[in-house]
Scaffold this motif. Structure first.
Motif, mmCIF file in Angstrom:
data_model
loop_
_atom_site.group_PDB
_atom_site.id
_atom_site.type_symbol
_atom_site.label_atom_id
_atom_site.label_comp_id
_atom_site.label_asym_id
_atom_site.label_seq_id
_atom_site.Cartn_x
_atom_site.Cartn_y
_atom_site.Cartn_z
ATOM 1 N N GLU A 1 0.835 -1.199 0.000
ATOM 2 C CA GLU A 1 0.000 0.000 0.000
ATOM 3 C C GLU A 1 0.871 1.250 0.000
ATOM 4 O OE1 GLU A 1 -2.953 0.006 3.103
ATOM 5 O OE2 GLU A 1 -3.095 -2.178 3.014
ATOM 6 N N THR A 2 0.294 2.349 -0.445
ATOM 7 C CA THR A 2 0.959 3.638 -0.384
ATOM 8 C C THR A 2 0.451 4.371 0.853
ATOM 9 O OG1 THR A 2 1.152 3.722 -2.783
ATOM 10 C CG2 THR A 2 1.357 5.803 -1.619
ATOM 11 N N VAL A 3 1.378 4.914 1.626
ATOM 12 C CA VAL A 3 1.026 5.598 2.877
ATOM 13 C C VAL A 3 1.581 7.018 2.839
ATOM 14 C CG1 VAL A 3 1.337 5.605 5.385
ATOM 15 C CG2 VAL A 3 1.041 3.428 4.172
ATOM 16 N N ASP A 4 0.731 7.974 3.193
ATOM 17 C CA ASP A 4 1.141 9.369 3.360
ATOM 18 C C ASP A 4 0.870 9.720 4.819
ATOM 19 O OD1 ASP A 4 1.408 12.132 3.484
ATOM 20 O OD2 ASP A 4 0.363 12.487 1.583
ATOM 21 N N LEU A 5 1.926 9.785 5.608
ATOM 22 C CA LEU A 5 1.785 10.021 7.045
ATOM 23 C C LEU A 5 1.130 11.364 7.367
ATOM 24 C CD1 LEU A 5 5.230 8.603 8.203
ATOM 25 C CD2 LEU A 5 2.966 7.566 8.580
ATOM 26 N N SER A 6 1.215 12.326 6.449
ATOM 27 C CA SER A 6 0.596 13.628 6.700
ATOM 28 C C SER A 6 -0.923 13.516 6.742
ATOM 29 C CB SER A 6 1.013 14.652 5.639
ATOM 30 O OG SER A 6 0.378 14.382 4.398
ATOM 31 N N ARG A 7 -1.467 12.455 6.172
ATOM 32 C CA ARG A 7 -2.918 12.248 6.141
ATOM 33 C C ARG A 7 -3.400 11.281 7.220
ATOM 34 N NH1 ARG A 7 -2.503 11.541 -0.111
ATOM 35 N NH2 ARG A 7 -2.435 13.709 -0.755
ATOM 36 N N HIS A 8 -2.483 10.786 8.035
ATOM 37 C CA HIS A 8 -2.865 9.818 9.065
ATOM 38 C C HIS A 8 -3.699 10.503 10.143
ATOM 39 C CE1 HIS A 8 -2.578 7.153 12.539
ATOM 40 N NE2 HIS A 8 -2.464 6.196 11.648
ATOM 41 N N LYS A 9 -4.841 9.927 10.444
ATOM 42 C CA LYS A 9 -5.736 10.458 11.481
ATOM 43 C C LYS A 9 -5.462 9.732 12.791
ATOM 44 C CE LYS A 9 -7.700 13.321 8.772
ATOM 45 N NZ LYS A 9 -7.085 14.636 8.768
ATOM 46 N N GLY A 10 -5.447 10.475 13.873
ATOM 47 C CA GLY A 10 -5.199 9.908 15.183
ATOM 48 C C GLY A 10 -3.717 9.873 15.501
ATOM 49 N N LEU A 11 -3.378 9.063 16.511
ATOM 50 C CA LEU A 11 -1.997 8.958 16.974
ATOM 51 C C LEU A 11 -1.239 7.867 16.232
ATOM 52 C CD1 LEU A 11 -2.360 9.225 20.853
ATOM 53 C CD2 LEU A 11 -1.243 10.866 19.351
ATOM 54 N N ALA A 12 0.021 8.140 15.982
ATOM 55 C CA ALA A 12 0.906 7.135 15.388
ATOM 56 C C ALA A 12 2.322 7.354 15.892
ATOM 57 C CB ALA A 12 0.884 7.212 13.858
ATOM 58 N N VAL A 13 3.023 6.247 16.043
ATOM 59 C CA VAL A 13 4.442 6.260 16.353
ATOM 60 C C VAL A 13 5.156 5.900 15.062
ATOM 61 C CG1 VAL A 13 6.275 5.053 17.589
ATOM 62 C CG2 VAL A 13 4.174 5.666 18.782
ATOM 63 N N VAL A 14 6.104 6.743 14.662
ATOM 64 C CA VAL A 14 6.885 6.498 13.447
ATOM 65 C C VAL A 14 8.344 6.453 13.865
ATOM 66 C CG1 VAL A 14 7.421 7.299 11.119
ATOM 67 C CG2 VAL A 14 5.169 7.809 12.125
ATOM 68 N N PHE A 15 8.929 5.249 13.790
ATOM 69 C CA PHE A 15 10.335 5.155 14.178
ATOM 70 C C PHE A 15 11.197 4.939 12.947
ATOM 71 C CE2 PHE A 15 9.034 0.737 14.401
ATOM 72 C CZ PHE A 15 10.152 -0.014 14.069
ATOM 73 N N PHE A 16 12.231 5.762 12.858
ATOM 74 C CA PHE A 16 13.198 5.709 11.762
ATOM 75 C C PHE A 16 14.420 4.967 12.270
ATOM 76 C CE2 PHE A 16 10.510 9.288 10.862
ATOM 77 C CZ PHE A 16 10.423 9.351 9.480
ATOM 78 N N TYR A 17 14.960 4.091 11.439
ATOM 79 C CA TYR A 17 16.122 3.296 11.836
ATOM 80 C C TYR A 17 17.020 3.090 10.619
ATOM 81 C CZ TYR A 17 13.483 -0.482 9.654
ATOM 82 O OH TYR A 17 12.796 -1.253 8.760
ATOM 83 N N PRO A 18 18.310 2.863 10.833
ATOM 84 C CA PRO A 18 19.227 2.717 9.696
ATOM 85 C C PRO A 18 18.928 1.505 8.810
ATOM 86 C CG PRO A 18 20.461 3.250 11.673
ATOM 87 C CD PRO A 18 19.049 2.978 12.102
ATOM 88 N N MET A 19 18.958 0.305 9.380
ATOM 89 C CA MET A 19 18.679 -0.915 8.601
ATOM 90 C C MET A 19 18.667 -2.125 9.522
ATOM 91 S SD MET A 19 22.338 -1.821 6.794
ATOM 92 C CE MET A 19 21.804 -3.448 6.334
ATOM 93 N N THR A 20 17.872 -3.112 9.182
ATOM 94 C CA THR A 20 17.905 -4.354 9.941
ATOM 95 C C THR A 20 19.007 -5.245 9.388
ATOM 96 O OG1 THR A 20 16.226 -5.318 8.495
ATOM 97 C CG2 THR A 20 15.467 -4.353 10.575
ATOM 98 N N GLY A 21 19.633 -5.992 10.271
ATOM 99 C CA GLY A 21 20.666 -6.936 9.857
ATOM 100 C C GLY A 21 20.058 -8.194 9.271
ATOM 101 N N LYS A 22 20.911 -8.987 8.653
ATOM 102 C CA LYS A 22 20.480 -10.276 8.125
ATOM 103 C C LYS A 22 21.408 -11.331 8.707
ATOM 104 C CE LYS A 22 18.406 -10.409 4.161
ATOM 105 N NZ LYS A 22 18.154 -10.518 2.734
ATOM 106 N N PRO A 23 20.841 -12.407 9.261
ATOM 107 C CA PRO A 23 21.668 -13.396 9.947
ATOM 108 C C PRO A 23 22.717 -14.063 9.062
ATOM 109 C CG PRO A 23 19.323 -13.976 10.048
ATOM 110 C CD PRO A 23 19.437 -12.693 9.301
ATOM 111 N N GLU A 24 22.449 -14.172 7.768
ATOM 112 C CA GLU A 24 23.398 -14.869 6.892
ATOM 113 C C GLU A 24 24.553 -13.978 6.411
ATOM 114 O OE1 GLU A 24 20.290 -13.087 4.202
ATOM 115 O OE2 GLU A 24 20.226 -14.143 6.118
ATOM 116 N N ARG A 25 24.457 -12.683 6.683
ATOM 117 C CA ARG A 25 25.513 -11.761 6.277
ATOM 118 C C ARG A 25 26.562 -11.625 7.373
ATOM 119 N NH1 ARG A 25 22.287 -6.635 3.912
ATOM 120 N NH2 ARG A 25 21.419 -7.622 2.075
ATOM 121 N N PRO A 26 27.833 -11.490 6.989
ATOM 122 C CA PRO A 26 28.851 -11.238 8.017
ATOM 123 C C PRO A 26 28.635 -9.859 8.622
ATOM 124 C CG PRO A 26 29.803 -11.071 5.820
ATOM 125 C CD PRO A 26 28.392 -11.555 5.640
#
Length: 184
Positions: free
Chosen positions: A40-65
């Motif tokens: 889906e396409t999401v535009d946070l500026s149009r979100h009604k009510g409360l929302a938590v938006v957390f920004f993070y660099p990247m998730t790791g992958k177990p198979e990668r060194p």
């Protein structure tokens, strides 16, 4: 021995508040559409009510060194632990009527893999072109010629930033801290 993506190693450098998010509180979110891991396409500026938006660099992958030098970047390590902490506390956010979104600049397919592998029960938004990060003037850092969004969390209400959590450390405590504030 396999690395445990759910635990942070000892001695990580703590990020410091460099003022890079001081301009955000009270700001209306810009209208920027992002593709979600559900398609889906999401535009946070149009979100009604409360929302938590957390920004993070990247998730790791177990198979990668391990990424060389990643642990030395203040605040870079801990994305998987933060994502899993939000997963585990998501039902509590739902009971309070708060939606949760995670945002990173990782490729969408890697985000979809993380949703499946980590059994995430909330939506991740893709910002691989950094369009949302740039529109909000969020802090980023460079690692091996790629740009990553520094870890921060926004509490938004009806498209307006009500509270900024920056820097976030340790990342796994972020949902607990927010829930505590929402309940008080």
């Amino acid at each position: 021995m396999a690395k445990n993506l759910y635990m942070l190693p000892e001695g990580l450098p703590e990020p410091e508040n460099d003022g890079a998010c001081d301009h955000l509180q009270g700001m209306a979110l810009p209208s920027v559409e992002r593709v979600s891991t559900s398609g889906e396409t999401v535009d946070l500026s149009r979100h009604k009510g409360l929302a938590v938006v957390f920004f993070y660099p990247m998730t790791g992958k177990p198979e990668r060194p391990p990424m060389i030098g990643w642990n030395k970047i203040p605040g870079a390590r801990g994305c998987t632990t933060q994502c899993c902490a939000f997963r585990d506390r998501y039902p509590e956010f739902q009971r309070l009527g708060v939606e949760v979104f995670g945002v990173s600049a990782q490729p969408l397919e890697e985000q979809r893999d993380a949703v499946e592998r980590l059994r995430l029960n909330y939506t991740l938004l893709n910002d691989s072109d950094l369009k949302l990060a740039k529109a909000l003037d969020l802090p980023t850092f460079e690692y091996e010629s790629d740009y990553y969004i520094k870890r921060l969390t926004l509490l938004i209400e009806d498209g307006v930033i009500r509270k900024v959590y920056y820097p976030v450390f340790p990342p796994h405590r972020n949902p607990t801290d927010i829930l505590g504030e929402l309940r008080s």
